[in-house]
Design an enzyme around this catalytic site. Structure first.
Site, PDB file in Angstrom:
ATOM      1  N   MET A 126       0.898  -1.369   0.048  1.00 48.58           N
ATOM      2  CA  MET A 126      -0.054  -0.129  -0.133  1.00 48.58           C
ATOM      3  C   MET A 126       0.931   1.350   0.020  1.00 48.58           C
ATOM      4  O   MET A 126       0.685   2.293  -0.795  1.00 48.58           O
ATOM      5  CB  MET A 126      -0.873   0.121   1.109  1.00 48.58           C
ATOM      6  CG  MET A 126      -1.578  -1.211   1.728  1.00 48.58           C
ATOM      7  SD  MET A 126      -3.120  -1.377   0.611  1.00 48.58           S
ATOM      8  CE  MET A 126      -3.557  -2.705   0.806  1.00 48.58           C
ATOM      9  N   THR A 127       1.636   1.401   1.207  1.00 52.13           N
ATOM     10  CA  THR A 127       2.410   2.526   1.145  1.00 52.13           C
ATOM     11  C   THR A 127       3.664   2.767   0.021  1.00 52.13           C
ATOM     12  O   THR A 127       3.987   2.185  -0.254  1.00 52.13           O
ATOM     13  CB  THR A 127       3.189   2.337   2.657  1.00 52.13           C
ATOM     14  OG1 THR A 127       2.411   2.116   3.579  1.00 52.13           O
ATOM     15  CG2 THR A 127       3.969   3.525   2.865  1.00 52.13           C
ATOM     16  N   SER A 133       0.254   7.410   5.281  1.00 57.45           N
ATOM     17  CA  SER A 133      -1.265   7.835   5.963  1.00 57.45           C
ATOM     18  C   SER A 133      -2.519   8.249   5.036  1.00 57.45           C
ATOM     19  O   SER A 133      -3.564   7.720   4.957  1.00 57.45           O
ATOM     20  CB  SER A 133      -1.175   8.596   6.933  1.00 57.45           C
ATOM     21  OG  SER A 133      -0.229   8.450   8.185  1.00 57.45           O
ATOM     22  N   PHE A 157       8.467   0.286   2.505  1.00 59.15           N
ATOM     23  CA  PHE A 157       8.356  -0.254   3.752  1.00 59.15           C
ATOM     24  C   PHE A 157       7.454  -1.685   3.839  1.00 59.15           C
ATOM     25  O   PHE A 157       6.540  -1.888   4.572  1.00 59.15           O
ATOM     26  CB  PHE A 157       7.436   0.563   4.587  1.00 59.15           C
ATOM     27  CG  PHE A 157       8.166   1.993   4.995  1.00 59.15           C
ATOM     28  CD1 PHE A 157       9.530   2.451   4.682  1.00 59.15           C
ATOM     29  CD2 PHE A 157       7.406   3.164   5.029  1.00 59.15           C
ATOM     30  CE1 PHE A 157      10.104   3.563   4.850  1.00 59.15           C
ATOM     31  CE2 PHE A 157       7.931   4.431   5.309  1.00 59.15           C
ATOM     32  CZ  PHE A 157       9.566   4.612   5.311  1.00 59.15           C
ATOM     33  N   GLU A 243      -6.922  -5.779  10.728  1.00 60.55           N
ATOM     34  CA  GLU A 243      -5.667  -5.558  11.117  1.00 60.55           C
ATOM     35  C   GLU A 243      -5.285  -4.599  12.137  1.00 60.55           C
ATOM     36  O   GLU A 243      -4.254  -4.966  12.955  1.00 60.55           O
ATOM     37  CB  GLU A 243      -5.415  -4.633   9.482  1.00 60.55           C
ATOM     38  CG  GLU A 243      -3.844  -4.046   9.727  1.00 60.55           C
ATOM     39  CD  GLU A 243      -3.425  -3.145   8.477  1.00 60.55           C
ATOM     40  OE1 GLU A 243      -4.350  -2.891   7.699  1.00 60.55           O
ATOM     41  OE2 GLU A 243      -2.200  -3.110   8.474  1.00 60.55           O
ATOM     42  N   ARG A 269      17.829  -9.646  40.914  1.00 59.04           N
ATOM     43  CA  ARG A 269      18.736  -8.557  40.944  1.00 59.04           C
ATOM     44  C   ARG A 269      18.843  -7.828  42.317  1.00 59.04           C
ATOM     45  O   ARG A 269      17.737  -7.321  42.758  1.00 59.04           O
ATOM     46  CB  ARG A 269      18.377  -7.706  39.773  1.00 59.04           C
ATOM     47  CG  ARG A 269      19.330  -6.394  39.766  1.00 59.04           C
ATOM     48  CD  ARG A 269      20.900  -6.825  39.180  1.00 59.04           C
ATOM     49  NE  ARG A 269      21.511  -5.614  38.988  1.00 59.04           N
ATOM     50  CZ  ARG A 269      22.632  -5.440  38.575  1.00 59.04           C
ATOM     51  NH1 ARG A 269      23.414  -6.713  38.287  1.00 59.04           N
ATOM     52  NH2 ARG A 269      23.693  -4.566  38.526  1.00 59.04           N
ATOM     53  N   GLY A 340      17.709  -1.537  34.443  1.00 57.80           N
ATOM     54  CA  GLY A 340      19.153  -1.000  34.399  1.00 57.80           C
ATOM     55  C   GLY A 340      19.710  -1.123  33.023  1.00 57.80           C
ATOM     56  O   GLY A 340      19.372  -1.297  32.024  1.00 57.80           O
TER      57      GLY A 340
HETATM   58  C1  LIG Z   1       8.531  -1.588   9.760  1.00 61.41           C
HETATM   59  C2  LIG Z   1       7.252  -1.282   8.682  1.00 61.41           C
HETATM   60  C3  LIG Z   1       6.663  -2.058   8.236  1.00 61.41           C
HETATM   61  C4  LIG Z   1       5.791  -1.611   7.252  1.00 61.41           C
HETATM   62  N1  LIG Z   1       4.777  -2.397   6.723  1.00 61.41           N
HETATM   63  C5  LIG Z   1       4.074  -2.194   5.617  1.00 61.41           C
HETATM   64  C6  LIG Z   1       3.422  -3.017   4.637  1.00 61.41           C
HETATM   65  O1  LIG Z   1       3.726  -4.427   4.839  1.00 61.41           O
HETATM   66  N2  LIG Z   1       2.597  -2.651   3.919  1.00 61.41           N
HETATM   67  C7  LIG Z   1       2.447  -1.171   3.516  1.00 61.41           C
HETATM   68  O2  LIG Z   1       1.791  -1.028   2.532  1.00 61.41           O
HETATM   69  N3  LIG Z   1       2.861  -0.408   4.733  1.00 61.41           N
HETATM   70  C8  LIG Z   1       3.690  -0.741   5.517  1.00 61.41           C
HETATM   71  N4  LIG Z   1       4.241   0.022   6.487  1.00 61.41           N
HETATM   72  C9  LIG Z   1       4.068   1.383   6.138  1.00 61.41           C
HETATM   73  C10 LIG Z   1       3.307   2.197   7.195  1.00 61.41           C
HETATM   74  O3  LIG Z   1       1.800   1.539   7.421  1.00 61.41           O
HETATM   75  C11 LIG Z   1       3.243   3.665   7.330  1.00 61.41           C
HETATM   76  O4  LIG Z   1       4.710   3.914   7.636  1.00 61.41           O
HETATM   77  C12 LIG Z   1       2.178   4.448   8.123  1.00 61.41           C
HETATM   78  O5  LIG Z   1       0.864   4.155   7.413  1.00 61.41           O
HETATM   79  C13 LIG Z   1       2.499   5.676   8.072  1.00 61.41           C
HETATM   80  O6  LIG Z   1       2.922   6.467   6.843  1.00 61.41           O
HETATM   81  P1  LIG Z   1       4.216   7.300   6.584  1.00 61.41           P
HETATM   82  O7  LIG Z   1       5.377   6.483   7.127  1.00 61.41           O
HETATM   83  O8  LIG Z   1       4.153   7.612   5.083  1.00 61.41           O
HETATM   84  O9  LIG Z   1       4.213   8.740   7.579  1.00 61.41           O
HETATM   85  P2  LIG Z   1       3.125   9.934   7.119  1.00 61.41           P
HETATM   86  O10 LIG Z   1       1.834   9.645   6.591  1.00 61.41           O
HETATM   87  O11 LIG Z   1       3.971  10.869   6.373  1.00 61.41           O
HETATM   88  O12 LIG Z   1       2.932  10.415   8.671  1.00 61.41           O
HETATM   89  C14 LIG Z   1       3.817  11.342   9.100  1.00 61.41           C
HETATM   90  C15 LIG Z   1       3.332  11.769  10.760  1.00 61.41           C
HETATM   91  O13 LIG Z   1       1.903  12.643  10.423  1.00 61.41           O
HETATM   92  C16 LIG Z   1       1.003  12.077  11.255  1.00 61.41           C
HETATM   93  N5  LIG Z   1       0.079  12.381  10.523  1.00 61.41           N
HETATM   94  C17 LIG Z   1      -0.266  12.021   9.128  1.00 61.41           C
HETATM   95  N6  LIG Z   1      -1.607  12.304   8.869  1.00 61.41           N
HETATM   96  C18 LIG Z   1      -2.255  13.021   9.875  1.00 61.41           C
HETATM   97  C19 LIG Z   1      -3.364  13.643  10.172  1.00 61.41           C
HETATM   98  N7  LIG Z   1      -4.354  13.712   9.039  1.00 61.41           N
HETATM   99  N8  LIG Z   1      -3.555  14.111  11.173  1.00 61.41           N
HETATM  100  C20 LIG Z   1      -2.679  13.995  12.257  1.00 61.41           C
HETATM  101  N9  LIG Z   1      -1.543  13.435  11.848  1.00 61.41           N
HETATM  102  C21 LIG Z   1      -1.213  12.796  10.782  1.00 61.41           C
HETATM  103  C22 LIG Z   1       1.369  10.620  11.114  1.00 61.41           C
HETATM  104  O14 LIG Z   1       0.722  10.181  12.275  1.00 61.41           O
HETATM  105  C23 LIG Z   1       2.929  10.482  11.422  1.00 61.41           C
HETATM  106  O15 LIG Z   1       3.003  10.814  12.802  1.00 61.41           O
HETATM  107  C24 LIG Z   1       5.363  -0.372   7.379  1.00 61.41           C
HETATM  108  C25 LIG Z   1       6.117   0.827   7.758  1.00 61.41           C
HETATM  109  C26 LIG Z   1       7.091   0.054   8.622  1.00 61.41           C
HETATM  110  C27 LIG Z   1       7.779   1.419   9.384  1.00 61.41           C
END
Ligand SMILES: Cc1cc2nc3c(=O)[nH]c(=O)nc-3n(C[C@H](O)[C@H](O)[C@H](O)COP(=O)(O)OP(=O)(O)OC[C@H]3O[C@@H](n4cnc5c(N)ncnc54)[C@H](O)[C@@H]3O)c2cc1C
Length: 387
Positions: A126-127, A133, A157, A243, A269, A340
Site C-alpha cells: 500500500m505505502t 497515512s 516499507f 488489521e 537482581r 538498568g
Molecule cells: C517496519 C514497517 C513495516 C511496514 N509494513 C508495511 C506493509 O507491509 N505494507 C504497507 O503498505 N505499508 C507498511 N508500512 C507503512 C506504514 O503503514 C506507514 O509507515 C504508516 O501508514 C505511516 O505512513 P508514513 O510513514 O508515510 O507517515 P506519514 O503519513 O507521512 O505521517 C507522518 C506523521 O504525520 C502524522 N499524520 C499523518 N496524517 C495525519 C493527520 N491527518 N492528522 C494528524 N497527524 C497525521 C502521522 O501520524 C505521523 O506521525 C510499514 C512501515 C514500517 C515502518
C-alpha cells in the site's frame, strides 16, 4: 485476576504445539536472522507443515478451516516469544484474508493452498514514499492494455517484500475521484517488471525483511484484479478493523510478557542489599503496569469476541489499536528501566522488545490517524444528535 474465557481445550492444545515449534525452529536461529535481516524460506515451509499458517483457510483451498482463535494463538505465541522475524501476521491475517474475502475462485485456488503450506509468502503493498497515512494519494498506476493492465510505480516499507511470492498491490487506475480511482491486484512476484529494491535497515524487527518495491511495465492479466476496478479503497477499509485488532493482540501479549520478565529479573537482581523488587518504586511501577495490561487484555478479548461475531466496528478497533499501542510502548519502556543497563543490552530480550515496540504506534494506521477516526465519529454523532 480476571481469567480469559475465549479459548477452548483444542485452542490450548494448539498453543502447546505453537510454543514447541517456536522453541525448536525459531529460538535457536533468530539471532542469526537478525544479522541477515531476513528469515529463510525453509522456516515458512516448516511452519506450513506444522499447521501454523492461515488456520482459517477453508479445506477446499488446502487449509484446516479453523476458527479465528487459532490464528490468534499463533500471533500471541509469536508475540510472547519476543521473536519478530517471521512475518506470519501479514501473511495470514492480511494477505490470505484479502484473497479469501475478495478473490475469485481461480485466485483462491491458485494462491491459498500455497500460502497455507508456506510455499507462497504474502505481502501487502500500500505505502509509497510520499503516501502512507494518506493512501488516497498513491501514484502507482495500472493502465489497461487489452486484456492486461500495465503497472508502473513504487512502494516502500513493505513487510515480507524480499521474500514474497504474491503481493496485494494498491494501484491507481483512474485519476478522477482519488478514493474511487484505487484498484487492488494480486500480483505474482515472479513476473517480469516486479523489482525488489533494498532490504531496509530498521530500528527494530531486525529479522523481518522490509523493502522497497518497484514496478516497471509490469504486465498483469485483468484476472489478477482483486475485487472490481475502482473498489480498492472500500475493500481496504473492510479489512482495517481486523488489521488493527491483530496489532492490539500483539500489544496486549507483549505487555503481559515483558511484565513477567521484569518480575523475574527484579526478584533476583540486588542493589543496596535488597532485591530491586523490594523497592516500593518497583512495586508501585509494576502494579500500575500490570493493571494497564489487564485492562488492555480485557478490552482486546472483547474486541476478538466481537470480531468473531461480525460485530467489531471501525471505531472500537481504532480505540483498541490506539490505546494498546501506547500502553505497549509505555510498559516496555518502564520495564526496561527496571533492568538498568542490562536492559539496554541486546542479549536481554527486553532490549529487543523495546526496539520492536516503536513501530506499533506508526504502522497499520498511526496513533494520530486512530484519534482522527475516533474523534471524527464522535463529532459526527454529536452533529446528528443536535440536527
Ligand atoms: C517496519 C514497517 C513495516 C511496514 N509494513 C508495511 C506493509 O507491509 N505494507 C504497507 O503498505 N505499508 C507498511 N508500512 C507503512 C506504514 O503503514 C506507514 O509507515 C504508516 O501508514 C505511516 O505512513 P508514513 O510513514 O508515510 O507517515 P506519514 O503519513 O507521512 O505521517 C507522518 C506523521 O504525520 C502524522 N499524520 C499523518 N496524517 C495525519 C493527520 N491527518 N492528522 C494528524 N497527524 C497525521 C502521522 O501520524 C505521523 O506521525 C510499514 C512501515 C514500517 C515502518
Amino acid at each position: 485476576m480476571i481469567e480469559r474465557r475465549l479459548f477452548r481445550e483444542d485452542h490450548n492444545e494448539f498453543r502447546d504445539v505453537v510454543r514447541k515449534f517456536i522453541d525448536r525452529e525459531i529460538a535457536p536461529h533468530h539471532a542469526r536472522w537478525e544479522k541477515d535481516g531476513i528469515v529463510p524460506r525453509e522456516l515458512w515451509l516448516k511452519a506450513g507443515e506444522a499447521g501454523l499458517l492461515c488456520c482459517t483457510v477453508p479445506e477446499q483451498y488446502g487449509g484446516l478451516g479453523l476458527d479465528y482463535l487459532f490464528d490468534v494463538v499463533v500471533f500471541e505465541e509469536m508475540a510472547r516469544s519476543g521473536y519478530t522475524g517471521p512475518g506470519f501476521m501479514i501473511h495470514c491475517d492480511l494477505v490470505a484474508t484479502y484473497v479469501g474475502s475478495f478473490g475469485t475462485e481461480e485466485q483462491k485456488r491458485r494462491w491459498l493452498p500455497k500460502m497455507v503450506s508456506g510455499e507462497a509468502i504474502g505481502s501487502l503493498g500500500m505505502t509509497e514514499p510520499h503516501a502512507g497515512s494518506d493512501l488516497k494519494n498513491i501514484r502507482t498506476r495500472a493502465v489497461r492494455d487489452g486484456d492486461d493492465f500495465v503497472i508502473n510505480g513504487q512502494k516502500v516499507f513493505i513487510s515480507n517484500g524480499q521474500s514474497c511470492d504474491v503481493l496485494v498491490l494498491a494501484t491507481r487506475t483512474s485519476s478522477g475521484d482519488k478514493e474511487g480511482g484505487i484498484t487492488l491486484f494480486l500480483v505474482d512476484a515472479a513476473l517480469p517488471g516486479f523489482i525488489r529494491g533494498k532490504n531496509l535497515e530498521k530500528l527494530g524487527l531486525k529479522a523481518q525483511d522490509t523493502s522497497e518495491l518497484f514496478f516497471e511495465d509490469l504486465r498483469v492479466p485483468a484476472s489478477a484484479m482483486l475485487g472490481a476496478e475502482g473498489m480498492g479503497f472500500p475493500l481496504m477499509r473492510q479489512k482495517l478493523a481486523q488489521e488493527r485488532l491483530a496489532q492490539a493482540i500483539r500489544s496486549a501479549t507483549v505487555a503481559e510478557t515483558v511484565i513477567e520478565w521484569t518480575l523475574e529479573y527484579t526478584t533476583q537482581r540486588k542493589a543496596f542489599d535488597k532485591t530491586i523488587g523490594d523497592f516500593q518504586n518497583t512495586q508501585f511501577k509494576l502494579a500500575e503496569l500490570k493493571t494497564e495490561a489487564v485492562v488492555g487484555r480485557v478490552f482486546t478479548d472483547e474486541c476478538i469476541a466481537r470480531f468473531m461475531a461480525g460485530e467489531l466496528d471501525e471505531i472500537d478497533a481504532a480505540m483498541a489499536k490506539m490505546w494498546l499501542s501506547n500502553m505497549h510502548c509505555k510498559v516496555v519502556d518502564e520495564c526496561l528501566q527496571l533492568f538498568g543497563g542490562w536492559g539496554y543490552m541486546w542479549d536481554y530480550p527486553i532490549a529487543r522488545a523495546y526496539a520492536d515496540a516503536r513501530i506499533i504506534k506508526i504502522a497499520g494506521g498511526s496513533i494520530e490517524i486512530m484519534k482522527h477516526i475516533i474523534g471524527r465519529s464522535l463529532l459526527r454523532g454529536e452533529r446528528a444528535r443536535s440536527a
